[in-house]
Design an enzyme around this catalytic site. Structure first.
Site, PDB file in Angstrom:
ATOM      1  N   TYR A 128       2.489   4.057  -9.084  1.00 24.74           N
ATOM      2  CA  TYR A 128       3.224   3.293 -10.086  1.00 24.74           C
ATOM      3  C   TYR A 128       2.540   1.945 -10.260  1.00 24.74           C
ATOM      4  CZ  TYR A 128       6.970   0.930 -12.608  1.00 24.74           C
ATOM      5  OH  TYR A 128       7.684   0.247 -13.551  1.00 24.74           O
ATOM      6  N   ASP A 223      -4.257  -2.010  -7.002  1.00 26.19           N
ATOM      7  CA  ASP A 223      -2.973  -2.594  -7.381  1.00 26.19           C
ATOM      8  C   ASP A 223      -2.293  -3.021  -6.081  1.00 26.19           C
ATOM      9  OD1 ASP A 223      -0.365  -3.143  -7.993  1.00 26.19           O
ATOM     10  OD2 ASP A 223      -0.060  -1.378  -9.264  1.00 26.19           O
ATOM     11  N   LYS A 251       4.732 -10.102  -6.895  1.00 24.63           N
ATOM     12  CA  LYS A 251       5.707 -10.171  -5.806  1.00 24.63           C
ATOM     13  C   LYS A 251       5.522 -11.376  -4.862  1.00 24.63           C
ATOM     14  CE  LYS A 251       6.733  -5.255  -6.243  1.00 24.63           C
ATOM     15  NZ  LYS A 251       8.024  -5.011  -6.860  1.00 24.63           N
TER      16      LYS A 251
END
Ligand code: HOZ
Length: 437
Positions: A128, A223, A251
């Site tokens: 994802y 990622d 994040k």
């Protein structure tokens, strides 16, 4: 709001019931509007490595707000956070801040395509990378949780540019490159998958991706939105000793405020406007509040601007190195407490005669209800999601706040204490007995 939420996986469709409405968070705990307190293993899906409302974060945010919340102009704060990121993450020589992980990955893909002059990309099943067009093909996270088909609204022509391979299957990756010679701009991969549940890379997988991309003139994008500054200050690339061409972050680097970043080798990054011809922009990019929260968070993790600058200078002199300026103590403590929790969870599951697999990387883990190892999306999907739903409800009833999906990661913070783990294990022992049959 569709489903009552602003991001699908929060809606509890996969686990039943309705989500607690959060009133506030403090340390390792959140409290809902009905006054129920929970030990939090979601941590806003990863950013809160210092827990909720850490006093230093609150203090710098107050100060930053007093000086103005957005300028849309260069600030010293963004330069300072850039120096920290560049100093800490082995492969990043130049960075650009954006506002979310999705923005980071879609910008990195555009750069990879512009740089290589190729259109196709390769991603992994169950990976994802946010919700940009072309990245939702067999995606993990909410797409997997809700069992959705590849999303309507993504033009067919875009979806066709996305090629897929199973995670941890290097032979499949090689086959895809052989079938599409000179067509693939990049591989984008979570170096530790965290959106089909946690799935660590098999030995040699990341190094193999490095090799195959180099052989075929494609870029390798890590990622690290989840893993960056969570597994180590240098991210998964420092832990596994493999340097990608581009890295996406988010994040933790925003300390709980909206943020994203992408970075890599200068020669590639300079293709971005205004030095280059590839365009990407943003009104709130490098927002001073997010930068301030990020700086204090990384400082507490041991990444000081000074250490980062020195590291950066040393690296430029000495060539590539995987050493990042970290406070090893933080990451060791996180690792130890998390393994204490997962080791005991396994003991409790065995005692309750419930088949589980626990995959862990540092302070993130997933407990899968299955008897076979989980190494990719296919094996993750064999987990008993109905049993996970019952376990989730049983834990929530006992004050433990887990991700409402079998395909997400539990996270610990530096303010989770042994007492929190003990309380969690007590609840888990009872919950596992409850879901035996
Ligand atoms: N993409 C996040 C989980 N991997 C979910 C974000 C959210 O719902 O807040």
């Amino acid at each position: 709001m569709p489903g009552g939420v602003n991001s699908p996986v929060r809606a509890y469709q996969a686990v039943g019931g309705s989500p607690p409405v959060i009133a506030f968070g403090r340390g390792a705990r959140v409290t809902d509007v009905d006054g129920n307190e929970y030990i939090d293993y979601v941590l806003s899906w990863g950013p809160l490595i210092l827990g909720h409302a850490h006093p230093s974060v609150v203090q710098v945010l107050q100060r930053a707000a007093e000086r103005g919340t957005s300028f849309g102009a260069p600030t010293e704060l963004e330069a300072e956070l850039a120096r920290m990121v560049i100093g800490a993450v082995p492969s990043i020589e130049m960075v650009r801040f954006v506002n979310s992980g999705t923005e980071a990955t879609m910008s990195a893909l555009r750069l990879a395509r512009g740089y290589t002059g190729r259109d196709r990309i390769l991603k992994f099943e169950g990976g994802y990378h946010g919700h940009a067009d072309g990245l939702l093909a067999r995606a993990g996270s909410g797409v997997a949780t809700l069992g959705l088909p590849d999303s309507p609204g993504v033009p067919k022509a875009f979806a066709e540019q996305t090629l897929l391979a199973p995670y941890n299957d290097l032979a499949a990756v090689r086959r895809v490159f052989e079938q599409h010679p000179d067509e693939i701009a990049c591989i984008i991969v979570e170096p530790v998958a965290a959106n089909m549940g946690v799935v660590p890379p098999a030995d040699g997988f990341l190094a193999g991706l490095r090799e195959v991309t180099q052989e075929h003139g494609a870029l390798l994008i890590f990622d690290e939105v989840v893993t960056g500054f969570r597994l180590a200050a240098g991210g998964a690339q420092a832990l596994y000793g493999v340097e990608p061409d581009l890295t996406c972050l988010g994040k933790v680097i925003g300390g709980g405020l909206p943020v994203g970043a992408y970075g890599g080798r200068t020669e590639i990054m300079q293709r971005m406007a205004p030095t280059g011809d590839i365009y990407q922009a943003g009104t709130l990019s490098g927002n001073p509040m997010a930068m301030a929260a990020g700086i204090v968070t990384l400082s507490i993790l041991g990444v000081t601007p000074k250490a980062a600058a020195e590291q950066d200078a040393a690296r430029r002199d000495a060539g590539p190195s995987n050493e990042a300026p970290t406070n090893e103590g933080c990451y060791r403590a996180l690792d130890e407490l998390t393994s204490q929790l997962t080791d005991q969870l396994l003991v409790l599951a065995r005692r309750a005669e419930v088949d589980v697999q626990i995959n862990r990387a540092g302070s993130m883990f997933t407990l899968f209800f299955t008897d076979a190892p989980v190494t990719d999306y296919a094996s993750a999907k064999r987990a008993d999601t109905e049993r996970y739903a019952r376990f989730h409800r049983a834990m929530l009833d006992r004050g433990i706040y887990l991700p409402p999906s079998q395909f997400e990661a539990c996270m610990l913070s530096l303010v989770h204490m042994e007492a929190d783990v003990e309380e969690t294990l007590k609840a888990a022992g009872e919950a596992l007995q409850e879901v035996r049959t």
